[in-house]
Structures are given as C-alpha cells and as structure tokens.
Scaffold this active site. Structure first.
Site, PDB file in Angstrom:
ATOM      1  N   HIS A 161       0.682  -1.012   0.060  1.00  0.00           N
ATOM      2  CA  HIS A 161       0.302  -0.475   0.033  1.00  0.00           C
ATOM      3  C   HIS A 161       1.156   1.459   0.123  1.00  0.00           C
ATOM      4  CE1 HIS A 161      -3.370   2.860   1.038  1.00  0.00           C
ATOM      5  NE2 HIS A 161      -2.362   3.030   2.220  1.00  0.00           N
ATOM      6  N   LYS A 182      -1.317  10.228   1.833  1.00  0.00           N
ATOM      7  CA  LYS A 182      -0.635  10.491   0.196  1.00  0.00           C
ATOM      8  C   LYS A 182      -1.124  10.730  -0.478  1.00  0.00           C
ATOM      9  CE  LYS A 182      -0.579   6.298   1.405  1.00  0.00           C
ATOM     10  NZ  LYS A 182      -1.633   6.434   2.687  1.00  0.00           N
ATOM     11  N   ASP A 200      -2.320   3.991  -4.313  1.00  0.00           N
ATOM     12  CA  ASP A 200      -2.656   3.052  -3.599  1.00  0.00           C
ATOM     13  C   ASP A 200      -2.104   1.580  -3.880  1.00  0.00           C
ATOM     14  OD1 ASP A 200      -5.600   3.293  -1.726  1.00  0.00           O
ATOM     15  OD2 ASP A 200      -6.041   1.125  -3.139  1.00  0.00           O
ATOM     16  N   ARG A 266      16.342  16.112  12.950  1.00  0.00           N
ATOM     17  CA  ARG A 266      16.727  17.247  12.243  1.00  0.00           C
ATOM     18  C   ARG A 266      17.782  17.590  11.499  1.00  0.00           C
ATOM     19  NH1 ARG A 266      14.762  21.406  17.228  1.00  0.00           N
ATOM     20  NH2 ARG A 266      15.053  22.341  14.869  1.00  0.00           N
TER      21      ARG A 266
END
Length: 329
Positions: A161, A182, A200, A266
């Site tokens: 997926h 998405k 998908d 970060r």
C-alpha cells in the site's frame, strides 16, 4: 509492509496474487506478443505453455551430443552458429540429437535472423509439443532483450500500500496510514510537473540485489483515488507526460502523524532504511501537521537524494564548517 483495508486495495492485491507473474510464471502468449515472434508451428496449441526461468540457452553443446547440465526448462535460442552446425549433420544424426534435445518441459525454440528450422526438427517439435518461433532480430541483440525482459517479468514481486511517483528522475515511494494524504501529495506533485507511477497499490519487483522496480496493477494504472471526489484519471486530465509505467524505487517517504512526545531527526546524520524483498532503500519519516506542504517536502527530499548521489552531502558540509569555525576560535 503496510496493506490498506479499503475494498479497492484488497481487491487489487487479491488480483495480483492470482496473476502469472506473481507466481513467477509468464504465459507463452505474453512472451510471443512482447517479443513479436512469428509462429512456425501454427498447428500446435501453446496456450498452456509457460516460462518459469529468466534465462535462455543457446544449445550449441547439446547439438554436439553433450547434454550434461542442460536445462530444458529454458527458452532455447538458435543463432547462425547453431544453425550452420545443424546443416552439417546427417539426417540420422539429427534424429538422434533432436530426440534427446526436445522434451515436454521445453517452453519453446526461437530462431533468430529469420532462420528456418529443418523439416526433421519441425516434425520432432510437433511430436514433443514444443512450439518453434522466429524473429528477424540478430541473435546477440535478441538474447539481450529477452533476458532483460524475463528478468523483470519473473522477478520476485510483492504488492504494498503506497504511492509511487517520479520526482526529478528519483523514484519516490510515499507510504503511510490510509487517509494521511499520500494521494493528495501525489496529485500536487503531478500538477508541479512530476509523474505518477501508481496510486494506492504498488507492485515491487526485485530485478537485482541493487534494483527494485515499481509499477501499477493493470486495473488501477493511471488512476488516483481522492476521498470526497472519487476516482481521477490522471492520464486523461493531465496528459501522457504526467504518468510512467515503471520506475526504480530510490527513496521511501514514510508519512506519520505528528507526535509531540517523539524526537525527530533534524540533521540527517545517519541514514535510515526500509527493506523490500531483501533490498534496503533509504527511508525518511516525515511527521505530518496541518499546513505542511507535502509536495515541496517530497521534492526537496528527492533533490537532496540526487545531490548525495552526486557526491555532495549538506550535513557533512555543515559539519566541516562547524569544525573550521571551532578551529579558528
């Protein structure tokens, strides 16, 4: 792997598992159409024949009578060298060789350069139910192309997926929970000039230990599902330049809900990876909050990935600057 629970994804995954490629098989009809082969044994029914090995064999040694380590499950390709040698054999010798050479396991024989098999070989092939085809292409060119295609078609394959897009030539696989955004990110990327491969459900094939190739199932190719709107045909709305059939998977973007208690990387000092079919792919986990522009983030990640591949690493450059600054002080 993460599978979506909605009906579309479940149906496509089930369909994928039922196909021949998923079972590492290619129907002979598919091979004939893909390689544009001419059938020299039209009376034979080859619809039940399948190719299961992504290699070919040029049977020079078997034609001399040496059958040790001969794999009759491979596609047999005959070029000018093998053809010339067969012409030197007597009919009696050909009968003996062909009797050993031809088996029910053999998927097919292909003559290159529009060469024609002799009557004895045609007769024996029909008896053993081995179809014979021909191609105009020269032997070396044809063998390279059929091996390349079979390696892709018969590669190990899984369905996951996610959304696969081509961003500046980088294959970016966007993953995350259902409804996290998405498809919306992919749509924005398409509007910015990038190309959709699959929405998908993404089929991933392991072509080599270094390469993973992603594609869309036939049933959902070029479509995007947008909640509240429905199914959108990207190729029709944005043109053929907005889609791709296949794309190497170079980078994974894993979207997840923002967690205030979690510490996120970060600086990017250490690369994180995710694994598909035993191959590792660089993975960035992106926390999602309202207002974040996912398309720009994906674009930046793709450009940064290309920059690293070209030898420049922004983190390393920052580290060097800090070190130089400390040295001066």
């Amino acid at each position: 792997m993460c599978y979506n629970n909605n009906k579309w994804s479940a149906a496509v995954i089930r369909k994928r598992e039922e196909t021949d490629v998923a079972a590492n098989k290619v129907k002979m009809k598919t091979l004939v159409e893909r390689m544009n082969l001419k059938n020299l044994t039209p009376d034979l029914d080859y619809t039940g024949k399948e190719v299961v090995i992504p290699d070919i064999n040029r049977p020079a040694l078997p034609f001399t009578g040496f059958f040790e380590n001969f794999d009759d499950r491979r596609v047999q390709v005959i070029g000018y060298a093998e053809y010339s040698y067969l012409k030197t054999l007597s009919d009696e010798r050909k009968e003996v060789i062909y009797e050993q050479f031809l088996t029910d396991e053999m998927p097919c024989i292909i003559f290159c350069r529009s060469l024609k098999p002799g009557d004895i070989l045609l007769k024996k092939a029909i008896e053993k139910n081995v179809p014979i085809f021909s191609t105009e292409i020269h032997t070396s060119e044809f063998t390279a192309e059929i091996i390349r295609w079979l390696n892709v078609a018969l590669a190990p394959c899984i369905s996951i997926h996610g959304v696969l897009v081509d961003v500046y030539g980088v294959g970016v696989l966007i993953m995350g929970e259902s409804g996290i955004g998405k498809s919306e990110a992919a749509l924005e990327l398409i509007k910015r000039g990038h190309r959709l491969v699959s929405d998908d459900v993404v089929e991933i094939r392991k072509v080599s230990d270094e390469t993973l190739v992603g594609s869309a199932p036939d049933i959902t190719r070029h479509f995007i599902e947008l909640r509240g709107i429905g199914i959108v045909d990207v190729k029709t709305l944005f043109g053929v330049q907005s889609v791709r059939e296949t794309q190497n998977i170079d980078l994974v973007i894993a979207l997840e809900d923002w967690d205030r208690e979690k510490e996120y990387d970060r600086l990017g000092l250490e690369e994180q990876y995710t694994e598909f079919l035993g191959n590792s792919v660089i993975c960035h986990r992106i926390p999602i909050r309202p207002g974040r522009n996912l398309a720009v983030i994906v674009e930046t990640a793709a450009i940064n990935h290309r920059q690293k591949k070209m030898g420049y690493n922004a983190v390393q450059e920052l580290y060097k600057r800090v070190q130089r600054n400390l040295t001066k002080k």
